[in-house]
Design a protein around this motif. Structure first.
Motif, PDB file in Angstrom:
ATOM      1  N   TYR A  48       1.409  -1.228  -0.023  1.00  9.27           N
ATOM      2  CA  TYR A  48       0.259  -0.251  -0.178  1.00  9.27           C
ATOM      3  C   TYR A  48       0.563   0.921  -0.104  1.00  9.27           C
ATOM      4  N   ILE A  49       0.660   2.505  -0.697  1.00  6.18           N
ATOM      5  CA  ILE A  49       1.533   4.066  -0.720  1.00  6.18           C
ATOM      6  C   ILE A  49       0.916   4.693  -0.226  1.00  6.18           C
ATOM      7  N   PHE A  50       1.176   5.478   0.779  1.00  5.95           N
ATOM      8  CA  PHE A  50       0.507   6.913   1.048  1.00  5.95           C
ATOM      9  C   PHE A  50       1.440   7.895   0.939  1.00  5.95           C
ATOM     10  N   PHE A  51       1.007   8.770   0.844  1.00  7.79           N
ATOM     11  CA  PHE A  51       1.396  10.234   0.948  1.00  7.79           C
ATOM     12  C   PHE A  51       1.471  11.657   1.923  1.00  7.79           C
ATOM     13  N   MET A  52       2.767  11.559   2.532  1.00  9.09           N
ATOM     14  CA  MET A  52       2.625  12.725   2.934  1.00  9.09           C
ATOM     15  C   MET A  52       2.772  14.558   3.051  1.00  9.09           C
ATOM     16  N   ARG A  53       1.692  14.845   2.817  1.00 11.38           N
ATOM     17  CA  ARG A  53       2.177  15.919   2.504  1.00 11.38           C
ATOM     18  C   ARG A  53       1.892  16.777   4.109  1.00 11.38           C
ATOM     19  N   LYS A  54       1.987  18.774   3.404  1.00 16.13           N
ATOM     20  CA  LYS A  54       1.900  19.339   4.313  1.00 16.13           C
ATOM     21  C   LYS A  54       0.177  19.943   4.300  1.00 16.13           C
ATOM     22  N   LYS A  55       0.047  20.537   5.678  1.00 15.50           N
ATOM     23  CA  LYS A  55      -1.957  20.249   5.533  1.00 15.50           C
ATOM     24  C   LYS A  55      -1.726  21.340   4.727  1.00 15.50           C
ATOM     25  N   ASP A  56      -1.205  22.631   4.181  1.00 15.42           N
ATOM     26  CA  ASP A  56      -1.734  24.275   3.633  1.00 15.42           C
ATOM     27  C   ASP A  56      -1.288  23.471   2.045  1.00 15.42           C
ATOM     28  N   LYS A  57      -0.541  22.301   2.218  1.00 14.91           N
ATOM     29  CA  LYS A  57      -0.346  21.982   0.410  1.00 14.91           C
ATOM     30  C   LYS A  57      -0.104  21.095  -0.221  1.00 14.91           C
ATOM     31  N   PRO A  58      -1.969  20.794   0.436  1.00 17.47           N
ATOM     32  CA  PRO A  58      -1.795  18.566   0.073  1.00 17.47           C
ATOM     33  C   PRO A  58      -1.669  18.626  -1.161  1.00 17.47           C
ATOM     34  N   ASP A  59      -1.714  19.142  -2.188  1.00 20.05           N
ATOM     35  CA  ASP A  59      -1.105  18.735  -3.754  1.00 20.05           C
ATOM     36  C   ASP A  59      -0.068  18.591  -3.965  1.00 20.05           C
ATOM     37  N   LYS A  60       1.382  19.298  -3.089  1.00 20.63           N
ATOM     38  CA  LYS A  60       2.479  18.924  -3.272  1.00 20.63           C
ATOM     39  C   LYS A  60       3.623  17.543  -2.662  1.00 20.63           C
ATOM     40  N   SER A  61       4.123  17.547  -3.656  1.00 20.52           N
ATOM     41  CA  SER A  61       4.790  15.993  -2.765  1.00 20.52           C
ATOM     42  C   SER A  61       5.311  16.208  -1.989  1.00 20.52           C
ATOM     43  N   LEU A  62       6.143  15.079  -0.251  1.00 14.76           N
ATOM     44  CA  LEU A  62       6.864  15.575   0.339  1.00 14.76           C
ATOM     45  C   LEU A  62       7.358  14.536   1.084  1.00 14.76           C
ATOM     46  N   VAL A  63       6.518  13.520   1.516  1.00 13.91           N
ATOM     47  CA  VAL A  63       6.975  11.994   1.785  1.00 13.91           C
ATOM     48  C   VAL A  63       6.261  10.828   1.394  1.00 13.91           C
ATOM     49  N   THR A  64       6.654  10.334   0.734  1.00 14.85           N
ATOM     50  CA  THR A  64       6.260   8.444   0.361  1.00 14.85           C
ATOM     51  C   THR A  64       6.102   7.478   1.005  1.00 14.85           C
ATOM     52  N   ILE A  65       5.045   6.687   1.280  1.00 13.52           N
ATOM     53  CA  ILE A  65       5.459   5.875   2.430  1.00 13.52           C
ATOM     54  C   ILE A  65       4.500   4.588   1.523  1.00 13.52           C
ATOM     55  N   GLU A  66       5.458   3.194   1.792  1.00 14.94           N
ATOM     56  CA  GLU A  66       4.970   2.327   1.255  1.00 14.94           C
ATOM     57  C   GLU A  66       5.205   1.327   2.906  1.00 14.94           C
ATOM     58  N   VAL A  67       3.961   0.406   2.405  1.00 10.41           N
ATOM     59  CA  VAL A  67       3.417  -0.667   3.829  1.00 10.41           C
ATOM     60  C   VAL A  67       3.250  -1.297   3.228  1.00 10.41           C
ATOM     61  N   LEU A  68       3.687  -2.666   3.859  1.00  7.17           N
ATOM     62  CA  LEU A  68       3.863  -4.340   3.330  1.00  7.17           C
ATOM     63  C   LEU A  68       2.333  -4.714   3.048  1.00  7.17           C
ATOM     64  N   GLU A  69       1.545  -6.058   2.713  1.00  6.16           N
ATOM     65  CA  GLU A  69       0.990  -6.437   2.660  1.00  6.16           C
ATOM     66  C   GLU A  69       0.531  -6.695   3.767  1.00  6.16           C
ATOM     67  N   ASP A  70       1.411  -7.183   4.930  1.00  3.22           N
ATOM     68  CA  ASP A  70       1.179  -7.257   6.571  1.00  3.22           C
ATOM     69  C   ASP A  70       0.914  -6.339   7.098  1.00  3.22           C
ATOM     70  N   GLY A  71       1.025  -5.480   6.963  1.00  4.55           N
ATOM     71  CA  GLY A  71       0.757  -3.765   7.714  1.00  4.55           C
ATOM     72  C   GLY A  71       2.324  -3.635   7.905  1.00  4.55           C
ATOM     73  N   ARG A  72       3.166  -4.435   7.983  1.00  2.00           N
ATOM     74  CA  ARG A  72       4.425  -3.524   7.954  1.00  2.00           C
ATOM     75  C   ARG A  72       5.030  -2.305   7.638  1.00  2.00           C
ATOM     76  N   LEU A  73       5.657  -1.095   8.146  1.00  2.00           N
ATOM     77  CA  LEU A  73       5.744  -0.169   7.063  1.00  2.00           C
ATOM     78  C   LEU A  73       7.243  -0.447   6.700  1.00  2.00           C
ATOM     79  N   ASN A  74       7.781  -0.644   5.549  1.00  2.00           N
ATOM     80  CA  ASN A  74       8.426  -0.664   4.577  1.00  2.00           C
ATOM     81  C   ASN A  74       9.399   0.268   4.377  1.00  2.00           C
TER      82      ASN A  74
END
Length: 108
Positions: A48-74
């Motif tokens: 699973y992929i998630f995007f971390m953003r600054k609240k005031d800039k929700p369309d600007k990329s900041l950090v990308t997060i990958e979580v594995l299928e078993d829920g572990r942060l990768n």
């Protein structure tokens, strides 16, 4: 995926999930990384992929997060696969603890 999104009232950051593969491709473009190669993994439920953003800039990329299928942060990556700041990493770890504490695989 909305149940994994996170927007605390106090704080500078939010975490959102991509809605389409085009969201992932745009994130890859903004981050100058290989995220676009993860589209098939996400579609197949391998991660699973998630995007971390600054609240005031929700369309600007900041950090990308990958979580594995078993829920572990990768992976937690900033632009060019650099390491995010300690504050950003702490925010991601707090989100992960709250949102994945009772993780069950998300049905496709």
């Amino acid at each position: 995926m909305a149940k994994f999104e996170y927007s605390p009232e106090n704080g500078d950051y939010i975490i959102i999930a991509p809605k389409t593969k085009d969201d992932m491709i745009e994130e890859s473009r903004q981050q100058s990384n290989c995220l676009s190669s993860y589209v098939s993994k996400v579609i197949n439920g391998a991660c699973y992929i998630f995007f971390m953003r600054k609240k005031d800039k929700p369309d600007k990329s900041l950090v990308t997060i990958e979580v594995l299928e078993d829920g572990r942060l990768n992976q937690i990556k900033a632009r060019y696969n650099y390491h995010p700041s300690t504050q950003q990493i702490d925010f991601v770890h707090n989100w992960h603890k709250k949102k994945f504490a009772d993780f069950e695989r998300i049905p496709l």
